[in-house]
Design a protein around this motif. Structure first.
Motif, PDB file in Angstrom:
ATOM      1  N   SER A   1     -11.154   9.682  -0.024  1.00 21.12           N
ATOM      2  CA  SER A   1     -11.351   8.606  -1.172  1.00 21.12           C
ATOM      3  C   SER A   1     -10.111   7.829  -1.361  1.00 21.12           C
ATOM      4  N   VAL A   2      -9.012   8.384  -1.284  1.00 22.46           N
ATOM      5  CA  VAL A   2      -7.756   7.409  -1.438  1.00 22.46           C
ATOM      6  C   VAL A   2      -7.532   6.559  -0.198  1.00 22.46           C
ATOM      7  N   ARG A   3      -8.007   7.013   0.980  1.00 20.87           N
ATOM      8  CA  ARG A   3      -7.743   5.935   1.963  1.00 20.87           C
ATOM      9  C   ARG A   3      -8.658   5.025   1.813  1.00 20.87           C
ATOM     10  N   ALA A   4      -9.903   5.069   1.174  1.00 13.71           N
ATOM     11  CA  ALA A   4     -10.903   4.199   1.062  1.00 13.71           C
ATOM     12  C   ALA A   4     -10.508   3.073   0.129  1.00 13.71           C
ATOM     13  N   GLN A   5      -9.866   3.590  -1.003  1.00 14.52           N
ATOM     14  CA  GLN A   5      -9.517   2.567  -2.107  1.00 14.52           C
ATOM     15  C   GLN A   5      -8.289   1.816  -1.534  1.00 14.52           C
ATOM     16  N   ALA A   6      -7.554   2.615  -0.645  1.00  9.29           N
ATOM     17  CA  ALA A   6      -6.551   1.714  -0.143  1.00  9.29           C
ATOM     18  C   ALA A   6      -6.933   0.715   0.725  1.00  9.29           C
ATOM     19  N   ARG A   7      -7.709   0.868   1.623  1.00  5.61           N
ATOM     20  CA  ARG A   7      -8.427   0.143   2.570  1.00  5.61           C
ATOM     21  C   ARG A   7      -9.061  -1.264   1.911  1.00  5.61           C
ATOM     22  N   GLU A   8      -9.848  -0.943   0.916  1.00  7.47           N
ATOM     23  CA  GLU A   8     -10.412  -1.909  -0.036  1.00  7.47           C
ATOM     24  C   GLU A   8      -9.610  -2.979  -0.549  1.00  7.47           C
ATOM     25  N   ALA A   9      -8.449  -2.339  -1.087  1.00  6.26           N
ATOM     26  CA  ALA A   9      -7.461  -2.863  -1.412  1.00  6.26           C
ATOM     27  C   ALA A   9      -6.634  -3.981  -0.589  1.00  6.26           C
ATOM     28  N   LEU A  10      -6.340  -3.610   0.351  1.00  7.80           N
ATOM     29  CA  LEU A  10      -5.775  -4.321   1.635  1.00  7.80           C
ATOM     30  C   LEU A  10      -6.704  -5.497   1.864  1.00  7.80           C
ATOM     31  N   VAL A  11      -8.079  -5.266   1.969  1.00  4.88           N
ATOM     32  CA  VAL A  11      -9.097  -6.267   2.062  1.00  4.88           C
ATOM     33  C   VAL A  11      -8.930  -7.373   1.136  1.00  4.88           C
ATOM     34  N   GLN A  12      -9.060  -7.124  -0.268  1.00 10.22           N
ATOM     35  CA  GLN A  12      -8.787  -7.921  -1.106  1.00 10.22           C
ATOM     36  C   GLN A  12      -7.699  -8.756  -1.013  1.00 10.22           C
ATOM     37  N   ALA A  13      -6.414  -8.025  -0.880  1.00 11.39           N
ATOM     38  CA  ALA A  13      -5.226  -8.654  -0.572  1.00 11.39           C
ATOM     39  C   ALA A  13      -5.356  -9.770   0.520  1.00 11.39           C
TER      40      ALA A  13
ATOM     41  N   ALA B   1       0.822  -1.237   0.123  1.00 10.36           N
ATOM     42  CA  ALA B   1       0.133  -0.134  -0.116  1.00 10.36           C
ATOM     43  C   ALA B   1       0.857   1.078  -0.122  1.00 10.36           C
ATOM     44  N   LEU B   2       1.907   1.490   0.737  1.00 14.66           N
ATOM     45  CA  LEU B   2       2.866   2.542   0.910  1.00 14.66           C
ATOM     46  C   LEU B   2       3.761   2.542  -0.430  1.00 14.66           C
ATOM     47  N   THR B   3       3.725   1.591  -1.021  1.00 10.80           N
ATOM     48  CA  THR B   3       4.719   1.657  -2.213  1.00 10.80           C
ATOM     49  C   THR B   3       3.843   2.076  -3.472  1.00 10.80           C
ATOM     50  N   SER B   4       2.717   1.756  -3.504  1.00 11.12           N
ATOM     51  CA  SER B   4       1.502   2.124  -4.582  1.00 11.12           C
ATOM     52  C   SER B   4       1.105   3.124  -4.243  1.00 11.12           C
ATOM     53  N   THR B   5       0.765   3.668  -3.169  1.00 11.34           N
ATOM     54  CA  THR B   5       0.014   5.037  -2.723  1.00 11.34           C
ATOM     55  C   THR B   5       0.871   5.556  -1.546  1.00 11.34           C
ATOM     56  N   PRO B   6       1.744   6.211  -2.002  1.00 15.87           N
ATOM     57  CA  PRO B   6       2.710   6.986  -0.830  1.00 15.87           C
ATOM     58  C   PRO B   6       2.075   8.189  -0.236  1.00 15.87           C
ATOM     59  N   GLU B   7       0.969   8.611  -0.995  1.00 17.11           N
ATOM     60  CA  GLU B   7       0.125   9.859  -0.666  1.00 17.11           C
ATOM     61  C   GLU B   7      -0.536   9.527   0.852  1.00 17.11           C
ATOM     62  N   LEU B   8      -0.776   8.050   1.257  1.00 17.17           N
ATOM     63  CA  LEU B   8      -1.328   7.755   2.446  1.00 17.17           C
ATOM     64  C   LEU B   8      -0.533   8.346   3.662  1.00 17.17           C
ATOM     65  N   LEU B   9       0.874   8.641   3.464  1.00 17.28           N
ATOM     66  CA  LEU B   9       1.607   9.186   4.368  1.00 17.28           C
ATOM     67  C   LEU B   9       1.439  10.688   4.472  1.00 17.28           C
ATOM     68  N   ASP B  10       0.623  11.507   3.830  1.00 22.53           N
ATOM     69  CA  ASP B  10       0.448  12.677   3.947  1.00 22.53           C
ATOM     70  C   ASP B  10      -0.679  12.949   4.773  1.00 22.53           C
TER      71      ASP B  10
ATOM     72  N   LEU C   1      11.151   1.045   2.982  1.00 21.48           N
ATOM     73  CA  LEU C   1       9.617   2.144   2.610  1.00 21.48           C
ATOM     74  C   LEU C   1       9.975   3.500   2.955  1.00 21.48           C
ATOM     75  N   PRO C   2       9.120   4.453   2.294  1.00 24.09           N
ATOM     76  CA  PRO C   2       9.114   5.744   2.717  1.00 24.09           C
ATOM     77  C   PRO C   2       8.737   5.949   4.149  1.00 24.09           C
ATOM     78  N   ARG C   3       9.370   6.937   4.777  1.00 22.44           N
ATOM     79  CA  ARG C   3       9.078   6.978   6.278  1.00 22.44           C
ATOM     80  C   ARG C   3       8.608   8.541   6.750  1.00 22.44           C
ATOM     81  N   ARG C   4       7.803   8.732   7.555  1.00 21.82           N
ATOM     82  CA  ARG C   4       7.242   9.795   8.162  1.00 21.82           C
ATOM     83  C   ARG C   4       7.167   9.895   9.439  1.00 21.82           C
ATOM     84  N   ALA C   5       7.093  11.034  10.270  1.00 24.74           N
ATOM     85  CA  ALA C   5       6.834  10.986  11.499  1.00 24.74           C
ATOM     86  C   ALA C   5       5.128  10.938  11.985  1.00 24.74           C
ATOM     87  N   SER C   6       4.689   9.850  12.892  1.00 21.96           N
ATOM     88  CA  SER C   6       3.457   9.655  12.898  1.00 21.96           C
ATOM     89  C   SER C   6       3.016  10.415  14.193  1.00 21.96           C
TER      90      SER C   6
END
Length: 392
Positions: free
Chosen positions: A129-141, A114-123, A229-234
């Protein structure tokens, strides 16, 4: 100093030893609070990341609620909700997921893809809508994950199974998991516990910190499972678990934030449910759900709960040592709940031990010591009284 006062000293000493930076603990005996303690960088209102206590406090009782309502049951096929999935094709049922006997692996770092394909999750400003798509992709995985062992051959604790279970409950009830939890568990029990969606407003109130970066460092045994993986402060208040984080903070395996008072109140509801209170589910369903897995020899698992192991149990030497035993669960962040069904005893301990780094594992030695001290302080080492409910 009273014996129960000694519990406070033990919590404070653990903070000084840097086993964890903050803690809350609540002990209930026969429905009465006999101990409540706070130590370190916390108050009684501080919320803690409850981690896998989510499985017991959210997912298990929601299953009981939907079972009560006839929306699904233990024998409901996973394939009904995830057709074509390896676990569905293996004939796994909802009960197999609850008992951790589906054959799915314990952990898969879905977040890495998810972080590789959608790095904007770290923003922090990532669109919902992007978070919802990433969530559904993880469920399918998760649904596409091959089995590690054949279904029903052994008990193998699986976050992957509870990711799918949370989605099954949501689909069966036609509502998001956090809505179901609020409606069927939190509100009836008066809990302040809740999920925190990253796509919504920050969690209100003080939250005990867990990790400094996203993604988190590998836990012991996870080294090398994913690449750089790209990292940011949490940001404070984000769920510690990286897979739950990609799921926008809401999953059947992790995501709840709450206090020790909340955790203990839920534990008391388990006792009352066994005694016949229908607040969450009818007593007979509680009895069935809390019985140890009848299919896998040696399993300590019941439906969404665990029971103390024979040796080296986190519950110590006494909790659960007399029929009908005890049920409970642990959380990776340093949380735990144990409910001794014979002693009518509830022990809730919540800490943020991962804030000192995931390699800090002395919580494993601390938990049994703390639980033994509870039993000794109450003089409950030996007990010959009528059983408080039955889970078998």
């Amino acid at each position: 100093m009273s014996l129960l006062g000694g519990l406070q000293s033990v919590l404070e000493e653990a903070v000084e030893l840097k086993i964890f930076p903050a803690a809350q603990a609540v002990v209930l005996h026969r429905g009465i609070q006999v101990f409540g303690g706070v130590a370190g960088a916390a108050t009684g209102e501080t919320r803690f990341d409850l981690a896998s206590l989510t499985k017991a406090i959210c997912t298990a009782p929601l299953f009981l609620r939907l079972w009560t309502d006839g929306k699904l049951g233990p024998e409901t096929q996973v394939a009904r909700f995830f057709p074509g999935s390896p676990v569905g094709e293996a004939g796994a049922t909802v009960a197999d997921l609850l008992y951790h006997r589906s054959g799915l692996p314990p952990f898969v770092p879905f977040f890495a893809q998810a972080l590789t394909s959608t790095p904007e999750l770290l923003d922090p400003a990532c669109p919902p809508s992007v978070r919802a798509q990433a969530r559904e992709a993880l469920v399918q995985a998760a649904a596409s994950t091959p089995l590690a062992v054949p279904c029903r051959t052994r008990a193998a604790y699986s976050d992957v199974g509870f990711i799918l279970l949370g989605e099954i409950l949501s689909r069966a009830a036609g509502a998001p998991l956090e809505v179901l939890f609020q409606r069927h568990v939190a509100e009836p029990l008066g809990l302040g516990t809740r999920f925190h969606r990253l796509s919504e407003q920050p969690l209100e109130g003080t939250v005990a910190p867990t990790g400094a970066t996203r993604p988190r460092e590998p836990a012991p045994g996870q080294e090398g499972l994913w690449g750089e993986l790209p990292r940011r402060a949490s940001a404070p208040g984000e769920v510690d678990d990286d897979n739950a984080w990609v799921m926008d903070g809401v999953s059947g395996h992790a995501g709840l934030f709450g206090t020790a008072v909340d955790v203990a109140r839920f534990g008391q509801a388990v006792l009352e449910g066994c005694a016949g209170s229908p607040t969450l589910a009818p007593g007979p369903l509680w009895h069935r759900a809390l019985a140890t897995d009848p299919l896998v020899p040696g399993s300590t698992r019941s439906m969404g709960f665990d029971s103390p192991s024979v040796e080296h149990s986190s519950a110590g030497h006494f909790i659960g040592n007399m029929p009908p035993g005890a049920v409970g669960h642990l959380g990776f962040t340093g949380t735990s709940l144990w409910v001794d069904l014979r002693r009518a005893l509830v022990v809730a301990l919540v800490t943020n031990r991962v804030a000192h780094g995931r390699q800090e594992t002395r919580i494993r030695e601390f938990r049994p010591v703390f639980h033994d001290l509870v039993i000794e302080a109450l003089g409950l080492e030996r007990l010959d009284e009528p059983k408080q409910g039955n889970h078998g």
